[in-house]
Design a protein around this motif. Structure first.
Motif, PDB file in Angstrom:
ATOM      1  N   PRO A  36       0.830  -1.212   0.000  1.00  6.92           N
ATOM      2  CA  PRO A  36       0.000   0.000   0.000  1.00  6.92           C
ATOM      3  C   PRO A  36       0.857   1.251   0.000  1.00  6.92           C
ATOM      4  O   PRO A  36       1.929   1.291   0.625  1.00  6.92           O
ATOM      5  N   PRO A  37       0.406   2.310  -0.704  1.00  2.00           N
ATOM      6  CA  PRO A  37       1.154   3.571  -0.701  1.00  2.00           C
ATOM      7  C   PRO A  37       0.931   4.292   0.627  1.00  2.00           C
ATOM      8  O   PRO A  37       0.206   3.819   1.500  1.00  2.00           O
ATOM      9  N   GLU A  38       1.543   5.438   0.757  1.00  2.00           N
ATOM     10  CA  GLU A  38       1.206   6.288   1.892  1.00  2.00           C
ATOM     11  C   GLU A  38      -0.291   6.579   1.831  1.00  2.00           C
ATOM     12  O   GLU A  38      -0.804   6.945   0.776  1.00  2.00           O
ATOM     13  N   ARG A  91     -11.228   2.339   1.100  1.00  3.97           N
ATOM     14  CA  ARG A  91     -10.630   1.976   2.369  1.00  3.97           C
ATOM     15  C   ARG A  91      -9.136   1.668   2.204  1.00  3.97           C
ATOM     16  O   ARG A  91      -8.311   2.078   3.029  1.00  3.97           O
ATOM     17  N   TRP A  92      -8.787   0.948   1.133  1.00  3.56           N
ATOM     18  CA  TRP A  92      -7.390   0.623   0.872  1.00  3.56           C
ATOM     19  C   TRP A  92      -6.562   1.887   0.668  1.00  3.56           C
ATOM     20  O   TRP A  92      -5.478   2.046   1.232  1.00  3.56           O
ATOM     21  N   LEU A  93      -7.085   2.810  -0.133  1.00  5.00           N
ATOM     22  CA  LEU A  93      -6.361   4.034  -0.449  1.00  5.00           C
ATOM     23  C   LEU A  93      -6.218   4.949   0.768  1.00  5.00           C
ATOM     24  O   LEU A  93      -5.224   5.672   0.904  1.00  5.00           O
ATOM     25  N   ALA A  94      -7.210   4.905   1.647  1.00  3.82           N
ATOM     26  CA  ALA A  94      -7.167   5.758   2.827  1.00  3.82           C
ATOM     27  C   ALA A  94      -6.462   5.096   4.008  1.00  3.82           C
ATOM     28  O   ALA A  94      -6.501   5.594   5.124  1.00  3.82           O
ATOM     29  N   GLY A  95      -5.847   3.937   3.727  1.00  3.95           N
ATOM     30  CA  GLY A  95      -5.031   3.312   4.757  1.00  3.95           C
ATOM     31  C   GLY A  95      -5.807   2.438   5.716  1.00  3.95           C
ATOM     32  O   GLY A  95      -5.333   2.158   6.819  1.00  3.95           O
TER      33      GLY A  95
END
Length: 489
Positions: A363-365, A483-487
């Motif tokens: 996952p990115p930041e 959800r994945w993108l927002a951590g």
């Protein structure tokens, strides 16, 4: 056989659609005259309770009426059309790779469909997505590997039917290797018989072995089997499906107003030829306002029997299979009661999360500021219909208030992406099929190489700083990606 008896048999094999959330007068009359089934669309749905009330009214007119619906999960939903499906579609389940997960998801879809009073769900799609350019199957397929499609298709059927609702494997003998939408024209599968046996038929064999109650034939030309479209082909429906593959359940046509067959014959002739070929139920998505079109189909079938073009025994056999499906449904009352108590909370989101695949894999930041989300999407196919799933931008907005979205179609121009002060997320759907979408994506990435790209259709070559594939465009998949993108993972 008397004219009245023949008329009731002819009505028994019809499954028309209708307008509104109440049974119109013509439909009540048709049910009293022996109409065997109806198909529900988003236009008939007023929530689960309203749809259940509608189904109950239909059954008061005819207790053994078959109430059918297209509820695949993913991008094709009727019961959740207003807000998008709570469940990821088939390709997401195939990528997740867990047959028990597929079975559980299908059981919960069955729970919803059963609560709506539905007899027959026109699902699952068990077509093998052999051509990524396919305009109508795509993420509706479990994937491109026949064995995987067969395993997940069988699990889906077992899950749905455990909820006391009949499943329907479609689109026989396989719609995956086409680049034409059968809503618009007649697709042709040009593969050899050997390839069809090895690639397209195994999932249908698996569906039959799993006890699927119905099979829907596709409006397809398969020259390796017959020169006639599958819907009208005795070689396909009787020779291949019945005699070679041993299917004994209900064979239903795809909607006969679709241009693939509607361009060839009038509706009554399509119905007659399909029945003669081996179909048992004729799906008619659109009916005239007063039901004249349904009675015209009945009269065409009666006329064909009287003329000797349709054997009376064949019509009786078809009507008998419709009754058999209704009897099976009646026998599943306890299964429907049991599944009503069997909610599987959080399963839809968990299944959608399991289907996410990213490049790079880590996952990115996390996104901590509200992004700009640019959606590049073609207009939906007729199979998707009126479904309006939550977009990725809306899903991110739930987590990051202030998210801004821009929707682009093939006639649109990108907004100014430079110096927005926001992270940029570009959402595409089936970019592999659309040159205009790839062009706009390349243009956007030149301006913002730091952009995140989210593909909600069939994945193509990775692009952007991060490339996230959801393998589906449902509300569940949009929330999983957000959800994945927002951590949140």
């Amino acid at each position: 056989m008397s004219e009245g008896e023949l008329g009731r048999m002819a009505m028994a094999v019809l499954q028309p659609g209708f307008e509104g959330t109440e049974p119109p007068a013509w439909l009540r009359r048709a049910l009293a005259d022996g109409l065997g089934g109806v198909i529900l669309f988003a236009r008939n749905v007023a929530g689960l309770e309203g749809t259940a009330a509608l189904a109950a009214k239909l059954r008061r007119e005819r207790p053994d009426v078959v109430v059918a619906v297209d509820e695949e999960g993913g991008s094709v939903t009727r019961l959740e059309a207003a807000g998008g499906s709570s469940w990821p579609g088939n390709m997401a389940l195939g990528v997740a790779g867990d047959e028990e997960l597929t079975r559980r998801v299908a059981r919960q879809i069955g729970r919803m469909v059963a609560a709506a009073g539905v007899t027959l769900d026109y699902a699952p799609v068990v077509d093998v997505n052999a051509d990524p350019r396919n305009p109508v199957i795509g993420v509706r397929s479990f994937g491109s590997d026949p064995e995987e499609v067969g395993r997940h298709g069988a699990a889906w059927i077992e899950g749905l039917q455990s909820a006391g609702v009949a499943a329907c494997a479609k689109h026989f003998p396989g719609h995956g290797d086409t680049v034409t939408d059968s809503h618009l024209a007649l697709p042709a599968v040009r593969a050899s018989r050997e390839v069809i046996e090895r690639r397209d038929l195994p999932p249908f064999r698996a569906a039959i072995a799993a006890g699927v109650r119905a099979v829907m034939c596709g409006h397809l030309l398969v020259p390796a089997v017959d020169a006639l479209p599958a819907t009208l082909s005795r070689a396909v429906l009787t020779g291949l499906l019945r005699e070679e593959m041993g299917f004994e359940g209900l064979v239903v046509t795809d909607a006969i107003e679709m241009r693939a067959v509607a361009a060839l014959h009038p509706p009554g002739e399509i119905a007659v030829r399909a029945l003669a070929a081996g179909a048992d139920a004729i799906c008619v998505g659109v009916s005239s306002a007063r039901g004249e079109s349904v009675y015209a189909l009945r009269d065409a079938i009666i006329g064909a029997v009287r003329e000797g073009r349709l054997a009376e025994e064949r019509l009786a056999e078809a009507a008998g299979r419709v009754r058999d499906l209704a009897a099976w449904y009646d026998a599943q009352a306890e299964a429907r009661k049991a599944v009503a108590r069997d909610a599987d909370e959080g399963l839809g989101l968990a299944a959608a999360m399991a289907a996410l695949r990213a490049t790079p894999a880590e996952p990115p930041e996390p996104l901590t500021r509200a992004p700009l989300v640019v959606h590049l999407a073609a207009r939906p196919s007729q199979a998707v219909g009126r479904a309006t799933p939550l977009t990725l931008g809306e899903a991110l907005g739930e987590l990051l208030p202030g998210t801004v979205t821009a929707q682009m179609h093939d006639d649109g121009r990108l907004p100014d992406l430079r110096d927005t002060g926001r992270p940029l997320v570009i959402a595409v759907h089936d970019a592999v099929r659309h040159a205009w979408m790839r062009r706009l994506l390349e243009e956007a990435l030149r301006a913002r190489p730091d952009a995140i790209v989210v593909e909600t259709g069939v994945p193509g070559p990775p692009a952007g700083r991060v490339y996230l594939a959801t393998h589906g465009a449902s509300t569940a998949s949009a929330r999983a990606a957000a959800r994945w993108l927002a951590g949140g993972v």
